[in-house]
Structure formats: C-alpha cells, structure tokens
Design a protein around this motif. Structure first.
Motif, PDB file in Angstrom:
ATOM      1  N   TYR A  27       0.851  -1.185   0.000  1.00 27.87           N
ATOM      2  CA  TYR A  27       0.000   0.000   0.000  1.00 27.87           C
ATOM      3  C   TYR A  27       0.884   1.231   0.000  1.00 27.87           C
ATOM      4  O   TYR A  27       2.095   1.145   0.238  1.00 27.87           O
ATOM      5  N   GLY A  28       0.320   2.360  -0.286  1.00 25.96           N
ATOM      6  CA  GLY A  28       1.073   3.604  -0.276  1.00 25.96           C
ATOM      7  C   GLY A  28       0.135   4.782  -0.354  1.00 25.96           C
ATOM      8  O   GLY A  28      -1.084   4.620  -0.466  1.00 25.96           O
ATOM      9  N   ASP A  29       0.699   5.972  -0.333  1.00 24.04           N
ATOM     10  CA  ASP A  29      -0.108   7.190  -0.426  1.00 24.04           C
ATOM     11  C   ASP A  29      -0.777   7.311  -1.792  1.00 24.04           C
ATOM     12  O   ASP A  29      -1.786   7.974  -1.936  1.00 24.04           O
ATOM     13  N   ASN A  30      -0.165   6.659  -2.795  1.00 26.96           N
ATOM     14  CA  ASN A  30      -0.734   6.663  -4.139  1.00 26.96           C
ATOM     15  C   ASN A  30      -0.266   5.389  -4.853  1.00 26.96           C
ATOM     16  O   ASN A  30       0.487   4.589  -4.296  1.00 26.96           O
ATOM     17  N   ARG A  31      -0.739   5.208  -6.066  1.00 25.53           N
ATOM     18  CA  ARG A  31      -0.429   3.998  -6.838  1.00 25.53           C
ATOM     19  C   ARG A  31       1.071   3.840  -7.045  1.00 25.53           C
ATOM     20  O   ARG A  31       1.620   2.741  -6.880  1.00 25.53           O
ATOM     21  N   HIS A  33       3.536   4.943  -5.267  1.00 27.40           N
ATOM     22  CA  HIS A  33       4.189   4.604  -4.004  1.00 27.40           C
ATOM     23  C   HIS A  33       3.955   3.131  -3.670  1.00 27.40           C
ATOM     24  O   HIS A  33       4.882   2.428  -3.238  1.00 27.40           O
ATOM     25  N   ALA A  34       2.746   2.640  -3.867  1.00 31.61           N
ATOM     26  CA  ALA A  34       2.441   1.231  -3.597  1.00 31.61           C
ATOM     27  C   ALA A  34       3.242   0.317  -4.526  1.00 31.61           C
ATOM     28  O   ALA A  34       3.754  -0.720  -4.095  1.00 31.61           O
ATOM     29  N   ARG A  37       6.813   0.182  -3.318  1.00 33.96           N
ATOM     30  CA  ARG A  37       6.920  -0.659  -2.119  1.00 33.96           C
ATOM     31  C   ARG A  37       6.831  -2.137  -2.476  1.00 33.96           C
ATOM     32  O   ARG A  37       7.535  -2.973  -1.900  1.00 33.96           O
TER      33      ARG A  37
END
Length: 86
Positions: A27-31, A33-34, A37
C-alpha cells in the motif's frame, strides 16, 4: 506492506500443495508509491527450493500498460499469450 502465509523456515511444501502458499499486499499514499513498495518487497523475498511467480510479478511491475493503469481483468491473460508467441 503485509505478508500473509502459513509457511515458515524449513517448512516442507507437500507435492500437492495449494498454489497460494502466501500473498504480499503493498500500500502507499498513491499507486506509484504502492508499486515502489511492492518492488522492494518482492526483491527482498527469499524462497528456496520452490518455484514461485515472483519473477512474473516483478516483470509486471515494469510493464508500461500496467504502470499507466486502466488495465482490464484480461491484462495478465493477454500478456502471457503474447509472451508464448515470442
């Protein structure tokens, strides 16, 4: 990130094992970022003596169509079909 699995170090995977022995959720603050990760999580994953689909997922995370977004549920099927022809 989150890893769900029932396996552990020195676990014996039976010959007729369930195809999903684990899953990784990023997961992340946005696509973007996810995705970043997930790339890191997959690069750090270590499973020995069993074939996994980690290389396939790493390849998909570099695919321009996937990165742009908006792919359909047929994305993987179509990509694998193209790969088989090449």
């Amino acid at each position: 990130n989150r890893v769900d699995s029932h396996i552990y170090q020195n676990y014996f995977v039976p010959p007729n094992y369930e195809s999903m022995i684990g899953k990784v959720i990023a997961y992340g603050d946005n696509r973007q970022h996810a995705i970043a990760r997930m790339r890191i999580a997959l690069s750090e994953m270590v499973l020995e003596r069993i074939r996994t689909n980690i290389p396939l997922h790493q390849e998909l995370l570099l695919d321009e169509s996937f990165l742009r977004g908006g792919t359909s549920i047929h994305f993987l099927e179509e990509r694998l079909a193209k790969r088989g022809k090449g």
